[in-house]
Design a protein around this motif. Structure first.
Motif, PDB file in Angstrom:
ATOM      1  N   VAL A 136       0.857  -1.191   0.000  1.00 18.58           N
ATOM      2  CA  VAL A 136       0.000   0.000   0.000  1.00 18.58           C
ATOM      3  C   VAL A 136       0.889   1.235   0.000  1.00 18.58           C
ATOM      4  N   ARG A 137       0.567   2.172  -0.871  1.00 19.41           N
ATOM      5  CA  ARG A 137       1.330   3.424  -0.861  1.00 19.41           C
ATOM      6  C   ARG A 137       1.189   4.106   0.495  1.00 19.41           C
ATOM      7  N   LEU A 138       2.307   4.540   1.038  1.00 20.54           N
ATOM      8  CA  LEU A 138       2.301   5.235   2.317  1.00 20.54           C
ATOM      9  C   LEU A 138       1.399   6.458   2.258  1.00 20.54           C
ATOM     10  N   SER A 139       1.419   7.174   1.160  1.00 18.03           N
ATOM     11  CA  SER A 139       0.585   8.377   1.029  1.00 18.03           C
ATOM     12  C   SER A 139      -0.900   8.040   1.117  1.00 18.03           C
ATOM     13  N   ASP A 140      -1.302   6.877   0.601  1.00 18.19           N
ATOM     14  CA  ASP A 140      -2.711   6.464   0.689  1.00 18.19           C
ATOM     15  C   ASP A 140      -3.110   6.200   2.140  1.00 18.19           C
ATOM     16  N   MET A 141      -2.225   5.598   2.905  1.00 15.84           N
ATOM     17  CA  MET A 141      -2.535   5.324   4.306  1.00 15.84           C
ATOM     18  C   MET A 141      -2.646   6.616   5.111  1.00 15.84           C
ATOM     19  N   LEU A 142      -1.801   7.590   4.778  1.00 12.28           N
ATOM     20  CA  LEU A 142      -1.891   8.874   5.459  1.00 12.28           C
ATOM     21  C   LEU A 142      -3.191   9.592   5.117  1.00 12.28           C
ATOM     22  N   ALA A 143      -3.613   9.479   3.876  1.00  9.55           N
ATOM     23  CA  ALA A 143      -4.873  10.112   3.472  1.00  9.55           C
ATOM     24  C   ALA A 143      -6.058   9.500   4.219  1.00  9.55           C
ATOM     25  N   LEU A 144      -6.024   8.188   4.412  1.00  7.25           N
ATOM     26  CA  LEU A 144      -7.110   7.523   5.135  1.00  7.25           C
ATOM     27  C   LEU A 144      -7.154   7.962   6.598  1.00  7.25           C
ATOM     28  N   ALA A 145      -5.986   8.255   7.174  1.00  5.25           N
ATOM     29  CA  ALA A 145      -5.932   8.665   8.576  1.00  5.25           C
ATOM     30  C   ALA A 145      -6.276  10.140   8.764  1.00  5.25           C
ATOM     31  N   GLY A 146      -6.101  10.946   7.724  1.00  2.15           N
ATOM     32  CA  GLY A 146      -6.398  12.371   7.828  1.00  2.15           C
ATOM     33  C   GLY A 146      -5.325  13.131   8.593  1.00  2.15           C
ATOM     34  N   VAL A 147      -4.242  13.497   7.902  1.00  2.00           N
ATOM     35  CA  VAL A 147      -3.114  14.181   8.543  1.00  2.00           C
ATOM     36  C   VAL A 147      -3.501  15.612   8.915  1.00  2.00           C
ATOM     37  N   GLN A 148      -3.188  16.001  10.122  1.00  2.00           N
ATOM     38  CA  GLN A 148      -3.534  17.330  10.604  1.00  2.00           C
ATOM     39  C   GLN A 148      -2.535  18.382  10.125  1.00  2.00           C
ATOM     40  N   SER A 149      -2.941  19.623  10.148  1.00  2.00           N
ATOM     41  CA  SER A 149      -2.139  20.703   9.562  1.00  2.00           C
ATOM     42  C   SER A 149      -0.822  20.931  10.312  1.00  2.00           C
ATOM     43  N   SER A 150      -0.760  20.554  11.573  1.00  2.00           N
ATOM     44  CA  SER A 150       0.466  20.766  12.347  1.00  2.00           C
ATOM     45  C   SER A 150       1.518  19.687  12.098  1.00  2.00           C
ATOM     46  N   ALA A 151       1.171  18.663  11.336  1.00  2.00           N
ATOM     47  CA  ALA A 151       2.099  17.551  11.099  1.00  2.00           C
ATOM     48  C   ALA A 151       3.211  17.959  10.151  1.00  2.00           C
ATOM     49  N   LYS A 152       4.419  17.474  10.438  1.00  2.00           N
ATOM     50  CA  LYS A 152       5.576  17.781   9.594  1.00  2.00           C
ATOM     51  C   LYS A 152       6.379  16.534   9.207  1.00  2.00           C
ATOM     52  N   ALA A 153       6.185  15.430   9.918  1.00  2.84           N
ATOM     53  CA  ALA A 153       7.060  14.279   9.713  1.00  2.84           C
ATOM     54  C   ALA A 153       6.372  13.000  10.181  1.00  2.84           C
ATOM     55  N   LEU A 154       7.038  11.881   9.887  1.00  2.00           N
ATOM     56  CA  LEU A 154       6.585  10.572  10.354  1.00  2.00           C
ATOM     57  C   LEU A 154       7.706   9.932  11.170  1.00  2.00           C
ATOM     58  N   ARG A 155       7.307   9.215  12.193  1.00  2.00           N
ATOM     59  CA  ARG A 155       8.233   8.385  12.970  1.00  2.00           C
ATOM     60  C   ARG A 155       7.743   6.944  12.869  1.00  2.00           C
ATOM     61  N   PHE A 156       8.628   6.042  12.457  1.00  2.00           N
ATOM     62  CA  PHE A 156       8.274   4.641  12.282  1.00  2.00           C
ATOM     63  C   PHE A 156       8.881   3.835  13.430  1.00  2.00           C
ATOM     64  N   VAL A 157       8.096   2.904  13.968  1.00  2.00           N
ATOM     65  CA  VAL A 157       8.518   2.108  15.115  1.00  2.00           C
ATOM     66  C   VAL A 157       8.440   0.628  14.740  1.00  2.00           C
ATOM     67  N   SER A 158       9.505  -0.108  15.069  1.00  2.00           N
ATOM     68  CA  SER A 158       9.560  -1.540  14.814  1.00  2.00           C
ATOM     69  C   SER A 158       9.168  -2.311  16.076  1.00  2.00           C
ATOM     70  N   PHE A 159       8.564  -3.484  15.880  1.00  2.00           N
ATOM     71  CA  PHE A 159       8.225  -4.281  17.058  1.00  2.00           C
ATOM     72  C   PHE A 159       9.428  -5.051  17.591  1.00  2.00           C
ATOM     73  N   ASP A 160      10.630  -4.801  17.054  1.00  2.00           N
ATOM     74  CA  ASP A 160      11.835  -5.369  17.679  1.00  2.00           C
ATOM     75  C   ASP A 160      12.210  -4.619  18.948  1.00  2.00           C
ATOM     76  N   GLY A 161      11.548  -3.470  19.204  1.00  2.00           N
ATOM     77  CA  GLY A 161      11.764  -2.714  20.423  1.00  2.00           C
ATOM     78  C   GLY A 161      12.874  -1.687  20.362  1.00  2.00           C
ATOM     79  N   THR A 162      13.590  -1.604  19.242  1.00  2.00           N
ATOM     80  CA  THR A 162      14.746  -0.720  19.152  1.00  2.00           C
ATOM     81  C   THR A 162      14.762   0.133  17.887  1.00  2.00           C
ATOM     82  N   TYR A 163      14.485  -0.491  16.764  1.00  2.00           N
ATOM     83  CA  TYR A 163      14.643   0.148  15.454  1.00  2.00           C
ATOM     84  C   TYR A 163      13.553   1.197  15.247  1.00  2.00           C
TER      85      TYR A 163
END
Length: 250
Positions: A136-163
């Motif tokens: 799935v295109r990342l941009s499509d997922m963001l559109a479904l969530a409805g990004v707010q105007s104050s947003a500037k970036a994304l932080r991705f979290v892995s379930f390995d607990g570190t990455y």
């Protein structure tokens, strides 16, 4: 990044400690397989697989000099990574969004899927050409969530607990940024970062975080795990490692 401590690469494929734990490879063994490295060019996939496995457990870095062919090198930034239950796994999109999302694997598979064939380029120099990806295109997922105007970036979290990893919101809109469910003709395997990983096609592999658990929409860039070791935050593949022309397509 398929990466682990000590180098730089992509998610499950990069520098560092292997997620296939084993006895470290000593220098004597490394030098002993240099001849096999030359054989691997002519000797077929069996020799290549052996050499790739040796390289994955080599703390000396000397096997980076061997001609291992166009194969992924599998690493993690932790000693081991749990395998989630596919029935209970969820990928969350949270933070500065109007509609937080919590996707099961079935939910993700029901979204519009994009197929692409792109190279995977590690910042340490190795590359796997023409890898098939689907998701799935990342941009499509963001559109479904409805990004707010104050947003500037994304932080991705892995379930390995570190990455962790990051993208600016503008970078996330690039059409070659994929939340990948499939690669190499099948579901993303656990060692490659499954069941879901990011594939940041125009960037070095360490940006393509493996074992993806959460996408946080935030108000500023939070440098990821590898940026803490000096890697570039903006990791477009460019005029390094003999590559040219890998520039943003969006």
């Amino acid at each position: 990044m398929d990466a682990a401590r000590g180098g730089a690469s992509g998610s499950g494929d990069g520098p560092g400690r292997s997620d296939r734990e084993g006895r470290p490879v000593g220098r004597r063994v490394v030098f002993g397989v240099v001849g096999l490295g030359a054989m691997g060019v002519l000797g077929g996939s069996a020799v290549q697989r052996f050499l790739a496995d040796v390289a994955a457990h080599d703390p000396t870095g000397l096997t980076n000099l061997l001609p291992l062919g166009n194969q992924f090198r599998i690493y993690t930034v932790t000693g081991s990574v749990p395998t989630p239950d596919p029935n209970t796994y969820r990928l969350s999109v949270t933070g500065l969004v109007d509609r937080p999302q919590h996707y099961s694997l079935t939910d993700l598979a029901a979204l519009p899927q994009i197929d692409m064939v792109r190279d995977f380029q590690c910042v340490t120099g190795w590359r796997v050409p023409k890898v098939p990806w689907s998701g799935v295109r990342l941009s499509d997922m963001l559109a479904l969530a409805g990004v707010q105007s104050s947003a500037k970036a994304l932080r991705f979290v892995s379930f390995d607990g570190t990455y962790t990893e990051s993208l600016t919101l503008d970078q996330a809109q690039n059409p070659d940024m994929l939340v990948a469910l499939k690669m190499l003709g099948g579901p993303v395997s656990h060692e490659h970062g499954g069941p879901v990983r990011l594939y940041a096609a125009p960037m070095y592999g360490y940006k393509s975080i493996k074992w993806l658990q959460e996408i946080q929409v935030v108000d500023a860039v939070h440098p990821g795990y590898w940026e803490g070791y000096g890697y570039d935050i903006d990791a477009w593949v460019g005029k390094s490692n003999g590559r040219n022309g890998d520039v943003p397509t969006g």
